[in-house]
Design a protein around this motif. Structure first.
Motif, PDB file in Angstrom:
ATOM      1  N   GLY A  12       0.729  -1.150  -0.072  1.00  0.00           N
ATOM      2  CA  GLY A  12       0.085   0.030  -0.046  1.00  0.00           C
ATOM      3  C   GLY A  12       1.063   1.227  -0.020  1.00  0.00           C
ATOM      4  N   HIS A  13       2.156   1.265   0.082  1.00  0.00           N
ATOM      5  CA  HIS A  13       3.020   2.372   0.001  1.00  0.00           C
ATOM      6  C   HIS A  13       3.140   2.921  -1.321  1.00  0.00           C
ATOM      7  N   VAL A  14       2.854   4.200  -1.383  1.00  0.00           N
ATOM      8  CA  VAL A  14       2.675   4.752  -2.694  1.00  0.00           C
ATOM      9  C   VAL A  14       3.811   5.803  -2.926  1.00  0.00           C
ATOM     10  N   GLU A  15       4.493   5.558  -4.056  1.00  0.00           N
ATOM     11  CA  GLU A  15       5.835   6.525  -4.424  1.00  0.00           C
ATOM     12  C   GLU A  15       5.542   6.689  -5.812  1.00  0.00           C
ATOM     13  N   GLN A  16       5.516   8.158  -5.869  1.00  0.00           N
ATOM     14  CA  GLN A  16       5.744   8.508  -7.424  1.00  0.00           C
ATOM     15  C   GLN A  16       4.402   7.838  -8.111  1.00  0.00           C
ATOM     16  N   GLY A  17       3.254   7.681  -7.504  1.00  0.00           N
ATOM     17  CA  GLY A  17       2.086   7.405  -8.034  1.00  0.00           C
ATOM     18  C   GLY A  17       1.896   6.087  -8.447  1.00  0.00           C
ATOM     19  N   LYS A  18       2.826   5.083  -7.727  1.00  0.00           N
ATOM     20  CA  LYS A  18       2.666   3.563  -7.932  1.00  0.00           C
ATOM     21  C   LYS A  18       2.861   3.161  -6.614  1.00  0.00           C
ATOM     22  N   TYR A  19       1.821   1.875  -6.501  1.00  0.00           N
ATOM     23  CA  TYR A  19       1.895   0.987  -5.331  1.00  0.00           C
ATOM     24  C   TYR A  19       2.965   0.108  -5.164  1.00  0.00           C
ATOM     25  N   ALA A  20       3.426  -0.377  -4.195  1.00  0.00           N
ATOM     26  CA  ALA A  20       4.390  -1.255  -3.859  1.00  0.00           C
ATOM     27  C   ALA A  20       4.264  -2.618  -4.694  1.00  0.00           C
ATOM     28  N   ILE A  21       3.107  -2.987  -4.918  1.00  0.00           N
ATOM     29  CA  ILE A  21       2.834  -4.162  -5.722  1.00  0.00           C
ATOM     30  C   ILE A  21       1.923  -3.699  -6.762  1.00  0.00           C
ATOM     31  N   ASP A  22       2.339  -3.879  -8.251  1.00  0.00           N
ATOM     32  CA  ASP A  22       1.429  -3.119  -9.207  1.00  0.00           C
ATOM     33  C   ASP A  22       0.292  -4.343  -9.444  1.00  0.00           C
ATOM     34  N   ASN A  23      -0.926  -3.928  -9.840  1.00  0.00           N
ATOM     35  CA  ASN A  23      -1.801  -4.734 -10.279  1.00  0.00           C
ATOM     36  C   ASN A  23      -1.454  -5.399 -11.258  1.00  0.00           C
ATOM     37  N   PRO A  24      -1.692  -6.794 -11.172  1.00  0.00           N
ATOM     38  CA  PRO A  24      -1.187  -7.410 -12.536  1.00  0.00           C
ATOM     39  C   PRO A  24      -2.243  -7.566 -13.644  1.00  0.00           C
ATOM     40  N   GLY A  25      -3.589  -7.222 -13.151  1.00  0.00           N
ATOM     41  CA  GLY A  25      -4.448  -7.161 -14.127  1.00  0.00           C
ATOM     42  C   GLY A  25      -5.174  -8.770 -14.271  1.00  0.00           C
ATOM     43  N   LEU A  26      -5.977  -8.803 -15.360  1.00  0.00           N
ATOM     44  CA  LEU A  26      -6.650 -10.174 -15.587  1.00  0.00           C
ATOM     45  C   LEU A  26      -5.697 -10.742 -16.647  1.00  0.00           C
ATOM     46  N   PRO A  27      -5.422 -12.234 -16.316  1.00  0.00           N
ATOM     47  CA  PRO A  27      -4.685 -12.862 -17.388  1.00  0.00           C
ATOM     48  C   PRO A  27      -5.309 -12.724 -18.652  1.00  0.00           C
ATOM     49  N   PRO A  28      -4.541 -13.019 -19.827  1.00  0.00           N
ATOM     50  CA  PRO A  28      -5.235 -13.046 -21.171  1.00  0.00           C
ATOM     51  C   PRO A  28      -5.937 -14.266 -21.111  1.00  0.00           C
ATOM     52  N   HIS A  29      -7.220 -13.839 -22.110  1.00  0.00           N
ATOM     53  CA  HIS A  29      -7.970 -15.076 -22.091  1.00  0.00           C
ATOM     54  C   HIS A  29      -7.554 -16.328 -23.347  1.00  0.00           C
ATOM     55  N   ARG A  30      -7.826 -17.513 -22.843  1.00  0.00           N
ATOM     56  CA  ARG A  30      -7.307 -18.282 -23.802  1.00  0.00           C
ATOM     57  C   ARG A  30      -8.701 -19.197 -24.099  1.00  0.00           C
ATOM     58  N   PRO A  31      -8.870 -19.059 -25.306  1.00  0.00           N
ATOM     59  CA  PRO A  31     -10.001 -19.659 -25.975  1.00  0.00           C
ATOM     60  C   PRO A  31      -9.885 -21.032 -25.849  1.00  0.00           C
ATOM     61  N   ARG A  32     -11.260 -21.734 -25.643  1.00  0.00           N
ATOM     62  CA  ARG A  32     -11.238 -23.109 -25.567  1.00  0.00           C
ATOM     63  C   ARG A  32     -11.487 -23.780 -26.878  1.00  0.00           C
ATOM     64  N   LEU A  33     -11.488 -25.173 -27.147  1.00  0.00           N
ATOM     65  CA  LEU A  33     -11.768 -25.805 -28.198  1.00  0.00           C
ATOM     66  C   LEU A  33     -13.383 -25.399 -28.736  1.00  0.00           C
ATOM     67  N   ALA A  34     -14.212 -25.386 -27.778  1.00  0.00           N
ATOM     68  CA  ALA A  34     -15.536 -25.353 -28.051  1.00  0.00           C
ATOM     69  C   ALA A  34     -15.954 -23.932 -28.555  1.00  0.00           C
ATOM     70  N   ASP A  35     -14.918 -23.119 -28.210  1.00  0.00           N
ATOM     71  CA  ASP A  35     -15.300 -21.606 -28.579  1.00  0.00           C
ATOM     72  C   ASP A  35     -14.749 -21.449 -29.959  1.00  0.00           C
ATOM     73  N   GLU A  36     -14.077 -22.186 -30.596  1.00  0.00           N
ATOM     74  CA  GLU A  36     -13.273 -22.116 -31.892  1.00  0.00           C
ATOM     75  C   GLU A  36     -13.929 -22.888 -33.153  1.00  0.00           C
ATOM     76  N   ASP A  37     -14.322 -24.131 -32.611  1.00  0.00           N
ATOM     77  CA  ASP A  37     -14.808 -25.252 -33.605  1.00  0.00           C
ATOM     78  C   ASP A  37     -16.385 -25.334 -33.015  1.00  0.00           C
ATOM     79  N   PRO A  38     -17.230 -25.254 -34.116  1.00  0.00           N
ATOM     80  CA  PRO A  38     -18.612 -25.410 -33.850  1.00  0.00           C
ATOM     81  C   PRO A  38     -18.842 -26.963 -33.694  1.00  0.00           C
ATOM     82  N   ARG A  39     -17.955 -27.835 -34.359  1.00  0.00           N
ATOM     83  CA  ARG A  39     -18.101 -29.306 -34.313  1.00  0.00           C
ATOM     84  C   ARG A  39     -17.900 -29.621 -32.618  1.00  0.00           C
ATOM     85  N   ALA A  40     -16.745 -28.922 -32.157  1.00  0.00           N
ATOM     86  CA  ALA A  40     -16.441 -29.623 -30.586  1.00  0.00           C
ATOM     87  C   ALA A  40     -17.581 -28.889 -29.759  1.00  0.00           C
TER      88      ALA A  40
END
Length: 361
Positions: free
Chosen positions: A19-47
């Protein structure tokens, strides 16, 4: 020596505080959401179609499990004395497997549906000010989003098999609870069933003495002082061998004595007490727990299960709690020897209200 040691971790920067703020930054930056990994059923209608069929198969498995339960329950037949062990084993196997597959099919099917077909995107929703109209619109939008994400509108096969599985799955439980009554095929019980008739009648009858539970000692009116409370059973129960526990469960009574002037007696019950001595069913009219707590000063009977409270001065009228009607009263009198006896059976069914019973009776 200086008050603050130089070169320590606090000064060197080796320790970072959350929680310590230095020059507008937190001690531990928010890593954000991980990139979405599509599933097989998302890309293949047959799946996706294959996953839909797999989920439907699991729901059908649940339906077959429920049907298997009913085959074991109704087709194999009733189990009783003299039933071959092979028949008992077969029925138990069908009941166990049927229940297992009925529940397993629905559970695994819904999990597989969520993992393969429902959207798995993650997002951050910021808090917002709640307004009445906006809240309604948001709730409506959430419901529509759930329906869209579940794809229940787009995939009728999933919807229909799920509805069928859910509709059938509770039926084995209903059948089991309905069969808790073990009425046999004897002629004197053949006309009775698990409905209201099973609780309408007890073994109380005209002239049956009231005796203490469990000693079986008969009770004289002169033995009951004002403020006393006794647990009572019918004397005819003592020598009974068949169905004794079931009959006792229906016939148990609480006997108490009050000042006759404190009783509010309704028309037709004027002779149901003996100089302030009254008897009421011990079975709570909520779910059947034993009413066993008597407050002498308030003349209240309490059920310890859900705190239903009955006023003894008002013919055990419900004054608090979930019970829906008063405790049934047992009409009593005295015989030639001065012992307390019943005038008749209860004039209404004992026990809780259920779907086959009029709650006003």
């Amino acid at each position: 020596m200086s008050e603050h040691r130089q070169g320590g971790p606090e000064d060197s920067g080796a320790v970072e505080r959350a929680g310590h703020v230095e020059q507008g930054k937190y001690a531990i930056d928010n890593p954000g959401l991980p990139p979405h990994r599509p599933r097989l059923a998302d890309e293949d209608p047959r799946a996706a179609k294959r996953a839909e069929r797999q989920v439907s198969v699991l729901f059908v498995l649940s339906i077959l499990g429920t049907l298997t339960f009913f085959i074991g329950y109704f087709v194999v037949g009733q189990i009783g004395p003299g039933t071959p062990f092979s028949t008992i084993r077969l029925q138990n196997t069908l009941l166990g497997l049927g229940t297992a597959f009925s529940m397993l099919g629905i559970g695994v099917g819904i999990v597989h549906w969520a993992k393969t077909l429902m959207p798995d995107h993650e997002w951050v929703e910021e808090r917002h000010e709640v307004r009445t109209e906006e809240d309604r619109q948001i709730a409506e939008g959430m419901i529509n989003d759930i329906l869209d994400e579940s794809q229940i509108k787009r995939r009728p096969l999933l919807r229909n098999t799920l509805i069928g599985a859910i509709a059938l799955a509770p039926l084995p439980a209903v059948a089991i609870f309905r069969d808790l009554d073990n009425t046999d095929n004897r002629s004197d019980l053949a006309e009775e069933n698990f409905g209201v008739e099973r609780l309408r009648h007890t073994i109380w009858d005209e002239g049956v003495r009231l005796v203490r539970d469990p000693s079986g000692t008969p009770i004289k009116a002169s033995d009951v002082a004002i403020g006393n409370a006794m647990h009572v059973i019918p004397e005819s129960l003592l020598g009974r061998t068949h169905d004794k526990l079931n009959q006792k469960a229906k016939s148990v009574v609480l006997l108490m004595r009050l000042n006759p002037e404190s009783l509010q007696i309704s028309e037709g019950r004027e002779d149901w007490n003996v100089d302030g001595i009254v008897a009421y069913s011990k079975i709570c009219t909520h779910v059947g727990c034993p009413v066993a707590l008597y407050e002498q000063h308030t003349h209240h009977l309490l059920c310890p299960c859900h705190q239903s409270t009955f006023d003894l001065t008002q013919e055990c009228k419900v004054i608090f709690g979930p019970a829906s009607h008063a405790l049934p009263q047992l009409p009593i009198t005295v015989d030639e020897e001065g012992f307390l006896v019943a005038q008749s059976d209860f004039h209404e069914p004992v026990g809780p209200v259920y779907w086959e019973r009029d709650p006003n009776r």
